[in-house]
Design an enzyme around this catalytic site. Structure first.
Site, PDB file in Angstrom:
ATOM      1  N   THR A  33      -9.301  -5.384   3.736  1.00  0.00           N
ATOM      2  CA  THR A  33      -9.102  -4.494   2.595  1.00  0.00           C
ATOM      3  C   THR A  33      -9.995  -5.035   1.488  1.00  0.00           C
ATOM      4  O   THR A  33      -9.911  -6.215   1.153  1.00  0.00           O
ATOM      5  CB  THR A  33      -7.633  -4.506   2.134  1.00  0.00           C
ATOM      6  OG1 THR A  33      -6.787  -4.201   3.250  1.00  0.00           O
ATOM      7  CG2 THR A  33      -7.394  -3.506   1.020  1.00  0.00           C
ATOM      8  N   LYS A  81      -5.111  -1.490  10.010  1.00  0.00           N
ATOM      9  CA  LYS A  81      -5.380  -1.704   8.579  1.00  0.00           C
ATOM     10  C   LYS A  81      -5.671  -3.173   8.259  1.00  0.00           C
ATOM     11  O   LYS A  81      -6.399  -3.464   7.309  1.00  0.00           O
ATOM     12  CB  LYS A  81      -4.136  -1.307   7.762  1.00  0.00           C
ATOM     13  CG  LYS A  81      -3.709   0.137   7.901  1.00  0.00           C
ATOM     14  CD  LYS A  81      -4.552   1.045   7.042  1.00  0.00           C
ATOM     15  CE  LYS A  81      -3.966   2.436   6.945  1.00  0.00           C
ATOM     16  NZ  LYS A  81      -4.715   3.256   5.991  1.00  0.00           N
ATOM     17  N   GLU A 105      -8.851   4.066  -2.937  1.00  0.00           N
ATOM     18  CA  GLU A 105      -7.556   3.870  -3.586  1.00  0.00           C
ATOM     19  C   GLU A 105      -7.736   3.149  -4.922  1.00  0.00           C
ATOM     20  O   GLU A 105      -8.775   2.552  -5.198  1.00  0.00           O
ATOM     21  CB  GLU A 105      -6.644   3.018  -2.694  1.00  0.00           C
ATOM     22  CG  GLU A 105      -6.497   3.558  -1.280  1.00  0.00           C
ATOM     23  CD  GLU A 105      -5.325   2.956  -0.519  1.00  0.00           C
ATOM     24  OE1 GLU A 105      -4.493   2.254  -1.152  1.00  0.00           O
ATOM     25  OE2 GLU A 105      -5.236   3.186   0.693  1.00  0.00           O
ATOM     26  N   ASP A 163      -9.323   0.667   1.496  1.00  0.00           N
ATOM     27  CA  ASP A 163      -8.386   0.294   2.554  1.00  0.00           C
ATOM     28  C   ASP A 163      -8.995   0.735   3.892  1.00  0.00           C
ATOM     29  O   ASP A 163      -8.600   1.734   4.478  1.00  0.00           O
ATOM     30  CB  ASP A 163      -7.054   1.007   2.276  1.00  0.00           C
ATOM     31  CG  ASP A 163      -6.034   0.774   3.368  1.00  0.00           C
ATOM     32  OD1 ASP A 163      -6.132  -0.265   4.046  1.00  0.00           O
ATOM     33  OD2 ASP A 163      -5.146   1.626   3.532  1.00  0.00           O
ATOM     34  N   ARG A 212      -8.742   4.348  12.722  1.00  0.00           N
ATOM     35  CA  ARG A 212      -7.787   5.436  12.985  1.00  0.00           C
ATOM     36  C   ARG A 212      -7.271   5.437  14.406  1.00  0.00           C
ATOM     37  O   ARG A 212      -6.120   5.807  14.650  1.00  0.00           O
ATOM     38  CB  ARG A 212      -8.450   6.783  12.694  1.00  0.00           C
ATOM     39  CG  ARG A 212      -8.913   6.952  11.263  1.00  0.00           C
ATOM     40  CD  ARG A 212      -7.759   6.881  10.294  1.00  0.00           C
ATOM     41  NE  ARG A 212      -8.237   7.074   8.918  1.00  0.00           N
ATOM     42  CZ  ARG A 212      -7.469   6.857   7.855  1.00  0.00           C
ATOM     43  NH1 ARG A 212      -6.212   6.432   7.993  1.00  0.00           N
ATOM     44  NH2 ARG A 212      -7.945   7.052   6.641  1.00  0.00           N
ATOM     45  N   GLN A 248      -4.813   2.510  14.710  1.00  0.00           N
ATOM     46  CA  GLN A 248      -3.641   2.872  13.897  1.00  0.00           C
ATOM     47  C   GLN A 248      -2.771   3.908  14.601  1.00  0.00           C
ATOM     48  O   GLN A 248      -1.541   3.796  14.613  1.00  0.00           O
ATOM     49  CB  GLN A 248      -4.138   3.415  12.554  1.00  0.00           C
ATOM     50  CG  GLN A 248      -3.048   3.809  11.577  1.00  0.00           C
ATOM     51  CD  GLN A 248      -3.606   4.505  10.326  1.00  0.00           C
ATOM     52  OE1 GLN A 248      -4.808   4.538  10.095  1.00  0.00           O
ATOM     53  NE2 GLN A 248      -2.718   5.043   9.509  1.00  0.00           N
ATOM     54  N   GLU A 301     -10.045  12.962   6.594  1.00  0.00           N
ATOM     55  CA  GLU A 301      -9.739  14.212   5.908  1.00  0.00           C
ATOM     56  C   GLU A 301     -11.006  15.049   5.708  1.00  0.00           C
ATOM     57  O   GLU A 301     -11.010  16.264   5.898  1.00  0.00           O
ATOM     58  CB  GLU A 301      -9.092  13.929   4.559  1.00  0.00           C
ATOM     59  CG  GLU A 301      -7.729  13.255   4.661  1.00  0.00           C
ATOM     60  CD  GLU A 301      -7.257  12.742   3.301  1.00  0.00           C
ATOM     61  OE1 GLU A 301      -6.662  13.502   2.539  1.00  0.00           O
ATOM     62  OE2 GLU A 301      -7.506  11.557   2.999  1.00  0.00           O
ATOM     63  N   HIS A 341      -3.259  13.963   0.232  1.00  0.00           N
ATOM     64  CA  HIS A 341      -3.554  13.057   1.349  1.00  0.00           C
ATOM     65  C   HIS A 341      -2.425  13.080   2.377  1.00  0.00           C
ATOM     66  O   HIS A 341      -2.675  13.200   3.584  1.00  0.00           O
ATOM     67  CB  HIS A 341      -3.770  11.636   0.830  1.00  0.00           C
ATOM     68  CG  HIS A 341      -3.928  10.614   1.915  1.00  0.00           C
ATOM     69  ND1 HIS A 341      -5.030  10.571   2.746  1.00  0.00           N
ATOM     70  CD2 HIS A 341      -3.112   9.605   2.321  1.00  0.00           C
ATOM     71  CE1 HIS A 341      -4.891   9.572   3.605  1.00  0.00           C
ATOM     72  NE2 HIS A 341      -3.739   8.974   3.371  1.00  0.00           N
ATOM     73  N   ASP A 344       0.860  -1.181   0.000  1.00  0.00           N
ATOM     74  CA  ASP A 344       0.000   0.000   0.000  1.00  0.00           C
ATOM     75  C   ASP A 344       0.899   1.234   0.000  1.00  0.00           C
ATOM     76  O   ASP A 344       1.727   1.393   0.901  1.00  0.00           O
ATOM     77  CB  ASP A 344      -0.882  -0.033   1.251  1.00  0.00           C
ATOM     78  CG  ASP A 344      -1.989   1.005   1.202  1.00  0.00           C
ATOM     79  OD1 ASP A 344      -2.345   1.449   0.095  1.00  0.00           O
ATOM     80  OD2 ASP A 344      -2.503   1.365   2.271  1.00  0.00           O
ATOM     81  N   GLU A 368     -10.714   4.364   2.890  1.00  0.00           N
ATOM     82  CA  GLU A 368      -9.714   5.049   2.070  1.00  0.00           C
ATOM     83  C   GLU A 368      -9.955   4.625   0.632  1.00  0.00           C
ATOM     84  O   GLU A 368      -9.887   3.431   0.312  1.00  0.00           O
ATOM     85  CB  GLU A 368      -8.293   4.690   2.509  1.00  0.00           C
ATOM     86  CG  GLU A 368      -7.918   5.255   3.867  1.00  0.00           C
ATOM     87  CD  GLU A 368      -6.409   5.245   4.148  1.00  0.00           C
ATOM     88  OE1 GLU A 368      -5.694   4.418   3.541  1.00  0.00           O
ATOM     89  OE2 GLU A 368      -5.958   6.069   4.959  1.00  0.00           O
TER      90      GLU A 368
END
Lengths: 403, 403
Positions: free
Chosen positions: A249, A245, A193, A225, A229, A232, A350, A127, A120, A191
């Site tokens: 996925t 994570k 991606e 993904d 948070r 993490q 974000e 970002h 990843d 996320e």
């Protein structure tokens, strides 16, 4: 079987797309390679059973994964695409072809690839800047290495699942009032991606160059993904993300062959400073993929993949420059795609300024992070070969409460 | 075939050990499960061909990897070990058994396992303290999370190789006078670790408990986690080690079944603070494995695995507590084993204070990091079932110059 099939080429799955997937059979380990045309699925293994010569060994069309087919390389892929396309443009579809077609709703699609290495990356400047501001508010948001190489890390291969798989809210240690406390994540995030699937193995001890990107990459998937948070942020120093994570996925069921994206290529953003030799990408496969994030039916964001700083060719060259090999079916993902505008950010952390703001959904409810029962869908479209637009296979998932 | 075989039970490979490995055949993808007794290799697949009933389906003894055999679980493993042991304690070895025996030098051993997930932990308190002092000289050497959970990260599965594979010096970006410059690593290091091989799959969305360690782990290997310290130190913030580790990881050709280590179990070190619920290990498999690091024939260090802070049971519970699954053949490694004394450190960066001191080898030459042509070997021994000592399979590698 449908006997009256009108194919609409305008919905993102025309004959200039022909993504590949795996339709699962009724028995374990049983699968067929399929493609999608309009709202239908065409079974390629069944076509060879019916006597059609698709230009590839029929055995690579049977099995649980696309790996064997993708391992044949682009020359075989081009022939396969041409022959399947020919069958579908005929004025009247052959009855045998019709017998190999089913509505997409009636097909159970599996994880399309068997993955050895999953990497990843962290290739979106916006970002990385957004997260740097949130996590290191007093320093430069970008770490000193960020503009010199595509930062990345290895993820967990076994927890990569196909779109539609439910997402069990993970448990772990997170800080509450500065104390580590075990419990379900309260900051579950998405996320958005883009992932690249390897179609050719390299040799251990050698490197793949940026110019070899098309040789080595078979196709593209969308990736969610999922990220916890709080877990993490407690675990990540000094060795990077792990349990925040690795619980899941999700990738799309459909792999869009690179062939179908030839007209989606676009100029990458200017890199400053200029990258070092092995990272120079003379023939870049930056792609004009327009992503969308939808939560419970509300459109939250439009991340533009074309804004990504490090190209997929650079990501491939980087992960092998030390002599590491790639294998057929390996997956590397771009990292969260975030464009410069606030409605182009690719994750909730974000979009909500680390949960300090909330988003209002169409049903009037508010979200900072995901709640149990929420359904997130990532979609993307891109210019197609015939001048229209194609849609990548979506990647969706619904959050289940913790066990 | 040898017709006069005297088995010496005193050299670490007695019938109370019986490690498992794969002898490669002359054709690609051809392999046989073998065990080692004294200086000999016994071909288990050949024994079943010769009519011996080893209590397991003969098909799991043929193939490139041990996965199918390990997936049968400990009950089958115990029967297999008993039957093989019975054949080897007979007063006169059966001629058919003798025909399945070869000297170890004449057998080409392969990578014993096919690995989906590879996790590398960081579980030695002394190692984490040593590295913390070197990398963050002004702060607490341990990060705030270290005593609360076993820090770990995912590594690259495809670059895990069998002992004896040569190590090409990797290239990458490293800082020279504060500028990133591309070139061969000049700080190539070893890390002496112990690895655990999964023998039972868990289900995605569930967790494995510390108490289930024996159920889920089939055996133990030695690991050399080759590390390019200069590449690693430039790339690692914020997502952890990547190319500084992913070029190669070597494991022993022999997997020592957990059964053989029952008398090597030892009390873990006291943990302060007490770990949270899911990390409490009531029946810990901490192991009294005494490691040795040898460089070009000179003994450099004696890392004691028993000094490791986080137990392998805790490492297993941790990596699955978020719902991530494990698969048969998965590997998780302890992280560098470093004991409290300076001659017990498990890497050169620790033994040489980040290269500021040098080690004098037996040939009078000096080393801070590895030079081309150097051969590093990691060995380990432990109490065996019959009251003697067993030797784990060694893990060795010789450094090749960069391409």
């Amino acid at each position: 079987m449908a006997h009256d099939i009108n194919l609409n080429p305008e919905n993102g799955f025309g004959i200039d797309h022909l993504p590949l997937g795996i339709a699962l059979g009724s028995r374990p380990n049983e699968g067929h390679v399929v493609t999608r045309i309009d709202q239908f699925v065409l079974d390629l293994a069944q076509l060879t059973d019916l006597g059609f010569d698709l230009g590839v060994d029929a055995r690579v069309l049977c099995g649980q994964y696309l790996n064997s087919l993708m391992g044949l390389g682009h020359e075989s892929m081009a022939i396969l695409r041409e022959r399947v396309g020919d069958l579908l443009v005929a004025d009247h579809l052959d009855n045998r072809v019709i017998s190999a077609i089913q509505p997409v709703e009636s097909v159970r699609l599996g994880l399309p690839i068997a993955i050895t290495n999953y990497v990843d990356f962290y290739s979106s400047l916006q970002h990385a800047t957004n997260l740097g501001r949130l996590f290191r508010p007093n320093g430069d948001p970008l770490t000193p290495n960020w503009r010199h190489l595509p930062i990345g890390y290895h993820g967990r291969s076994s927890t990569i699942v196909v779109s539609g798989t439910q997402v069990r809210r993970p448990r772990g240690l997170r800080l509450i009032d500065d104390e580590p406390v075990f419990g379900p994540s309260t900051r579950l995030d998405i996320e958005a991606e883009v992932g690249f699937v390897i179609g050719k193995p390299s040799q251990l001890g050698t490197s793949v160059t940026t110019a070899e990107f098309f040789d080595y990459v078979a196709g593209v998937v969308l990736v969610n993904d999922w990220s916890a948070r709080d877990i993490q942020s407690f675990e990540s120093v000094p060795l990077g993300p792990f349990l925040g994570k690795s619980f899941l996925t999700s990738i799309s069921a459909w792999v869009t062959p690179l062939e179908a994206l030839a007209r989606a290529r676009t100029t990458p953003v200017l890199q400053n400073p200029s990258p070092t030799g092995y990272l120079v990408d003379h023939d870049p496969w930056n792609l004009a993929l327009d992503l969308e994030i939808e939560l419970n039916g509300s459109l939250l964001s439009h991340p533009p993949f074309a804004s990504t700083y490090w190209t997929p060719g650079q990501q491939l060259a980087h992960q092998t420059v030390n002599g590491a090999d790639v294998r057929v079916g390996d997956l590397f993902a771009s990292g969260t795609v975030s464009g410069p505008a606030p409605d182009q950010f690719g994750s909730l952390i974000e979009l909500t300024d680390a949960g300090t703001k909330s988003l209002t959904l169409g049903d009037g409810t508010h979200r900072s992070f995901l709640e149990d029962g929420d359904t997130a869908i990532i979609r993307a479209s891109a210019p197609s070969l015939n001048g229209g637009r194609l849609c990548l296979g979506e990647v969706s998932g619904t959050v289940l409460p913790p066990t």
